[in-house]
Design a protein around this motif. Structure first.
Motif, PDB file in Angstrom:
ATOM      1  N   LEU A 198      18.910   9.930  23.934  1.00  0.00           N
ATOM      2  CA  LEU A 198      20.235   9.914  25.207  1.00  0.00           C
ATOM      3  C   LEU A 198      21.189  10.631  24.391  1.00  0.00           C
ATOM      4  CD1 LEU A 198      18.298   7.611  26.226  1.00  0.00           C
ATOM      5  CD2 LEU A 198      20.386   6.734  27.181  1.00  0.00           C
ATOM      6  N   THR A 199      21.744  11.671  25.135  1.00  0.00           N
ATOM      7  CA  THR A 199      23.028  12.200  24.484  1.00  0.00           C
ATOM      8  C   THR A 199      24.108  12.453  25.727  1.00  0.00           C
ATOM      9  OG1 THR A 199      23.874  13.882  23.006  1.00  0.00           O
ATOM     10  CG2 THR A 199      22.299  14.524  24.543  1.00  0.00           C
ATOM     11  N   ASP A 200      25.371  12.566  25.050  1.00  0.00           N
ATOM     12  CA  ASP A 200      26.427  13.040  26.148  1.00  0.00           C
ATOM     13  C   ASP A 200      26.480  12.293  27.432  1.00  0.00           C
ATOM     14  OD1 ASP A 200      25.796  15.423  24.248  1.00  0.00           O
ATOM     15  OD2 ASP A 200      27.750  15.463  25.038  1.00  0.00           O
ATOM     16  N   VAL A 201      26.432  10.920  27.268  1.00  0.00           N
ATOM     17  CA  VAL A 201      26.608  10.017  28.439  1.00  0.00           C
ATOM     18  C   VAL A 201      27.852  10.144  29.040  1.00  0.00           C
ATOM     19  CG1 VAL A 201      26.491   7.611  29.314  1.00  0.00           C
ATOM     20  CG2 VAL A 201      24.959   8.374  27.524  1.00  0.00           C
ATOM     21  N   HIS A 202      28.841  10.256  28.253  1.00  0.00           N
ATOM     22  CA  HIS A 202      30.330  10.438  28.634  1.00  0.00           C
ATOM     23  C   HIS A 202      30.563   9.402  29.950  1.00  0.00           C
ATOM     24  CE1 HIS A 202      31.722  14.241  26.731  1.00  0.00           C
ATOM     25  NE2 HIS A 202      30.291  14.709  26.837  1.00  0.00           N
ATOM     26  N   LEU A 203      30.486   8.133  29.388  1.00  0.00           N
ATOM     27  CA  LEU A 203      30.866   7.054  30.134  1.00  0.00           C
ATOM     28  C   LEU A 203      32.318   6.754  30.541  1.00  0.00           C
ATOM     29  CD1 LEU A 203      29.324   4.878  31.557  1.00  0.00           C
ATOM     30  CD2 LEU A 203      29.696   3.281  29.828  1.00  0.00           C
ATOM     31  N   GLU A 204      32.453   6.761  31.720  1.00  0.00           N
ATOM     32  CA  GLU A 204      33.876   6.552  32.415  1.00  0.00           C
ATOM     33  C   GLU A 204      33.716   5.622  33.610  1.00  0.00           C
ATOM     34  OE1 GLU A 204      35.645   9.884  33.971  1.00  0.00           O
ATOM     35  OE2 GLU A 204      34.022  10.646  34.775  1.00  0.00           O
ATOM     36  N   PRO A 205      34.728   5.015  33.978  1.00  0.00           N
ATOM     37  CA  PRO A 205      34.549   3.948  35.096  1.00  0.00           C
ATOM     38  C   PRO A 205      34.647   5.085  36.431  1.00  0.00           C
ATOM     39  CG  PRO A 205      36.827   3.928  34.114  1.00  0.00           C
ATOM     40  CD  PRO A 205      36.238   4.872  33.338  1.00  0.00           C
ATOM     41  N   GLU A 206      35.005   6.258  36.400  1.00  0.00           N
ATOM     42  CA  GLU A 206      34.750   7.169  37.569  1.00  0.00           C
ATOM     43  C   GLU A 206      33.488   7.878  37.848  1.00  0.00           C
ATOM     44  OE1 GLU A 206      37.145   7.486  35.088  1.00  0.00           O
ATOM     45  OE2 GLU A 206      38.877   6.170  36.160  1.00  0.00           O
ATOM     46  N   LEU A 207      33.579   8.547  38.952  1.00  0.00           N
ATOM     47  CA  LEU A 207      32.392   9.095  39.369  1.00  0.00           C
ATOM     48  C   LEU A 207      30.914   8.594  39.355  1.00  0.00           C
ATOM     49  CD1 LEU A 207      33.213  12.513  37.530  1.00  0.00           C
ATOM     50  CD2 LEU A 207      33.722  12.192  39.816  1.00  0.00           C
TER      51      LEU A 207
ATOM     52  N   ALA B   8      29.801   6.875  37.261  1.00  0.00           N
ATOM     53  CA  ALA B   8      29.164   7.087  35.914  1.00  0.00           C
ATOM     54  C   ALA B   8      28.210   5.791  35.475  1.00  0.00           C
ATOM     55  CB  ALA B   8      29.907   7.521  34.743  1.00  0.00           C
ATOM     56  N   PRO B   9      28.848   4.514  35.455  1.00  0.00           N
ATOM     57  CA  PRO B   9      28.239   3.382  35.237  1.00  0.00           C
ATOM     58  C   PRO B   9      26.853   3.210  35.757  1.00  0.00           C
ATOM     59  CG  PRO B   9      30.570   2.778  35.355  1.00  0.00           C
ATOM     60  CD  PRO B   9      30.239   4.226  35.909  1.00  0.00           C
ATOM     61  N   ALA B  10      26.800   3.391  36.943  1.00  0.00           N
ATOM     62  CA  ALA B  10      25.555   3.357  37.730  1.00  0.00           C
ATOM     63  C   ALA B  10      24.573   4.349  37.052  1.00  0.00           C
ATOM     64  CB  ALA B  10      25.776   3.516  39.288  1.00  0.00           C
ATOM     65  N   GLY B  11      25.142   5.630  36.781  1.00  0.00           N
ATOM     66  CA  GLY B  11      24.282   6.708  36.399  1.00  0.00           C
ATOM     67  C   GLY B  11      23.670   6.147  35.089  1.00  0.00           C
TER      68      GLY B  11
ATOM     69  N   GLY C 152      19.998  18.274  26.369  1.00  0.00           N
ATOM     70  CA  GLY C 152      20.791  18.258  27.821  1.00  0.00           C
ATOM     71  C   GLY C 152      21.896  17.318  27.704  1.00  0.00           C
ATOM     72  N   ALA C 153      21.922  16.386  28.906  1.00  0.00           N
ATOM     73  CA  ALA C 153      23.111  15.461  28.797  1.00  0.00           C
ATOM     74  C   ALA C 153      22.616  14.309  29.879  1.00  0.00           C
ATOM     75  CB  ALA C 153      24.350  15.837  29.132  1.00  0.00           C
ATOM     76  N   VAL C 154      22.925  13.177  29.545  1.00  0.00           N
ATOM     77  CA  VAL C 154      22.883  12.068  30.650  1.00  0.00           C
ATOM     78  C   VAL C 154      23.579  12.189  31.730  1.00  0.00           C
ATOM     79  CG1 VAL C 154      23.044   9.418  30.804  1.00  0.00           C
ATOM     80  CG2 VAL C 154      21.706  10.365  28.832  1.00  0.00           C
ATOM     81  N   SER C 155      24.904  12.784  31.357  1.00  0.00           N
ATOM     82  CA  SER C 155      26.086  12.797  32.546  1.00  0.00           C
ATOM     83  C   SER C 155      25.683  14.315  33.208  1.00  0.00           C
ATOM     84  CB  SER C 155      27.253  12.907  31.740  1.00  0.00           C
ATOM     85  OG  SER C 155      27.568  13.980  30.841  1.00  0.00           O
ATOM     86  N   GLY C 156      24.621  15.369  32.669  1.00  0.00           N
ATOM     87  CA  GLY C 156      24.752  16.453  33.398  1.00  0.00           C
ATOM     88  C   GLY C 156      25.912  17.198  33.076  1.00  0.00           C
ATOM     89  N   ASN C 157      26.640  17.716  34.301  1.00  0.00           N
ATOM     90  CA  ASN C 157      27.642  18.501  34.045  1.00  0.00           C
ATOM     91  C   ASN C 157      29.069  17.471  34.102  1.00  0.00           C
ATOM     92  OD1 ASN C 157      29.280  20.635  33.898  1.00  0.00           O
ATOM     93  ND2 ASN C 157      29.131  21.069  36.203  1.00  0.00           N
ATOM     94  N   TRP C 158      28.867  16.388  33.128  1.00  0.00           N
ATOM     95  CA  TRP C 158      29.923  15.718  33.035  1.00  0.00           C
ATOM     96  C   TRP C 158      30.182  14.763  34.564  1.00  0.00           C
ATOM     97  CZ3 TRP C 158      30.151  20.140  30.577  1.00  0.00           C
ATOM     98  CH2 TRP C 158      30.406  20.138  29.207  1.00  0.00           C
ATOM     99  N   TRP C 159      28.977  14.106  34.995  1.00  0.00           N
ATOM    100  CA  TRP C 159      28.873  13.739  36.207  1.00  0.00           C
ATOM    101  C   TRP C 159      29.239  14.190  37.488  1.00  0.00           C
ATOM    102  CZ3 TRP C 159      25.685   9.785  35.193  1.00  0.00           C
ATOM    103  CH2 TRP C 159      25.776   9.454  34.117  1.00  0.00           C
ATOM    104  N   LYS C 160      29.289  15.486  37.473  1.00  0.00           N
ATOM    105  CA  LYS C 160      29.540  16.300  38.431  1.00  0.00           C
ATOM    106  C   LYS C 160      28.403  17.399  38.996  1.00  0.00           C
ATOM    107  CE  LYS C 160      34.581  16.390  37.749  1.00  0.00           C
ATOM    108  NZ  LYS C 160      35.555  17.121  36.995  1.00  0.00           N
TER     109      LYS C 160
END
Ligand SMILES: [Zn+2]
Length: 310
Positions: free
Chosen positions: A41-50, A52-55, A270-278
């Motif tokens: 798992l890489t690049d989760v970029h976890l933040e409270p917004e977008l 992301a925690p549910a992702g 890739g990234a767990v966050s894809g395009n930084w959750w966007k």
């Protein structure tokens, strides 16, 4: 009608197959035994917004609900959204959410690799947790790079992120002490032991060159100091001495790609966050990889999307 025997005869291959080689020896080794299965798992970029925690929670459920389960998680770095230019309480908040999710939604052991966004406050030097120390504390690491053995494979986890001399930003490379350690670590690994290398930034990447408008008129492709390893040539020269190095895994570019160079496969997962959750970045969707390692030094890597919608 021409049959298979005639085809082989025409191609001059009948003697070869008839001599007891058979198809099996030239095809894949079917006697190999899988020794390890894990998730990268890489690049989760976890933040409270977008959301992301549910992702992240969805991703963790997805990989643990696989019929063929992984035995551990290899985290490729950039676990939290950003610490580089954030006040300390914001960094703390991101790590707290990370820890809460891993407590609630994950039962697997985790191995960490440091990413650029995990390093706090590059540009200031007053706080004792400046830079990597904070991330290392959160990841429970005593060194930013290390190696360990698992199921007959040797894992090397590198630290790709070095501060510029003025501390202002980072360069993707190994520092001298780490390169020296890497040389010694490889030299002391038995040549029969297959090696897997994990780094946050790719050591070899084609996708990073051709994405994000890196083409400049009159100059060609211009790669910044923070895109992939700037010391790739030096690392590859070292790797060339060790045919037991099979696979290098990375993240950072949020793109899924595989490059084979000098017998080593370089995969950016890739990234767990894809395009930084966007959304999707180019054609890489939010996902993670499942890897199988075999006793003969072979492996397979599957990039799996977990159905995240923005
Ligand atoms: Zn990164």
């Amino acid at each position: 009608m021409i049959n298979r025997r005639q085809l082989l005869k025409n191609a001059g291959l009948l003697g070869l197959f008839g001599a007891g080689f058979g198809f099996k020896s030239i095809a894949e080794n079917t006697d190999k035994k899988r020794v390890l299965r894990f998730a990268h798992l890489t690049d989760v970029h976890l933040e409270p917004e977008l959301n992301a925690p549910a992702g992240l929670a969805k991703c963790l459920h997805h990989l643990q609900l696989q019929k063929d389960q992984p035995t551990f998680i290899m985290s490729g770095g950039d676990s939290i959204f950003d610490a580089l230019h954030q006040p300390k309480d914001r960094v703390e908040l991101q790590w707290n959410i990370w820890n809460d999710i891993f407590k609630q939604d994950n039962a697997l052991p985790i191995e960490y690799c440091i990413g650029n966004h995990d390093c706090w406050g590059f540009g200031q030097t007053e706080d004792p947790l400046y830079g990597k120390k904070y991330a290392m504390e959160k990841m429970n690491l005593s060194m930013p790079y290390r190696s360990f053995d698992k199921s007959g494979w040797h894992f090397i986890v590198l630290d790709s992120i070095q501060p510029k001399t003025d501390g202002s930003w980072y360069i993707c490379m190994l520092d001298e002490a780490q390169f020296d350690w890497l040389q010694k670590d490889l030299a002391s690994t038995p040549s029969t032991t297959p090696v897997i290398v994990v780094s946050h930034a790719p050591i070899v990447s084609a996708a990073t060159v051709i994405t994000d408008n890196k083409f400049k008129d009159g100059e060609g492709y211009v790669i910044g100091l923070g895109n992939m390893h700037m010391d790739s040539a030096r690392i590859i020269e070292l790797f060339d001495k060790y045919p037991n190095i099979k696979l290098c895994l990375s993240g950072h570019i949020h793109l899924y790609e595989q490059v084979v160079y000098n017998g080593i496969t370089y995969i950016s997962n890739g990234a767990v966050s894809g395009n930084w959750w966007k959304g999707i970045r180019y054609k890489t969707d939010n996902g993670y990889a499942m890897l199988n390692l075999y006793d003969d030094g072979s492996f397979d890597n599957e990039y799996i999307t977990y159905g995240w919608n923005v």
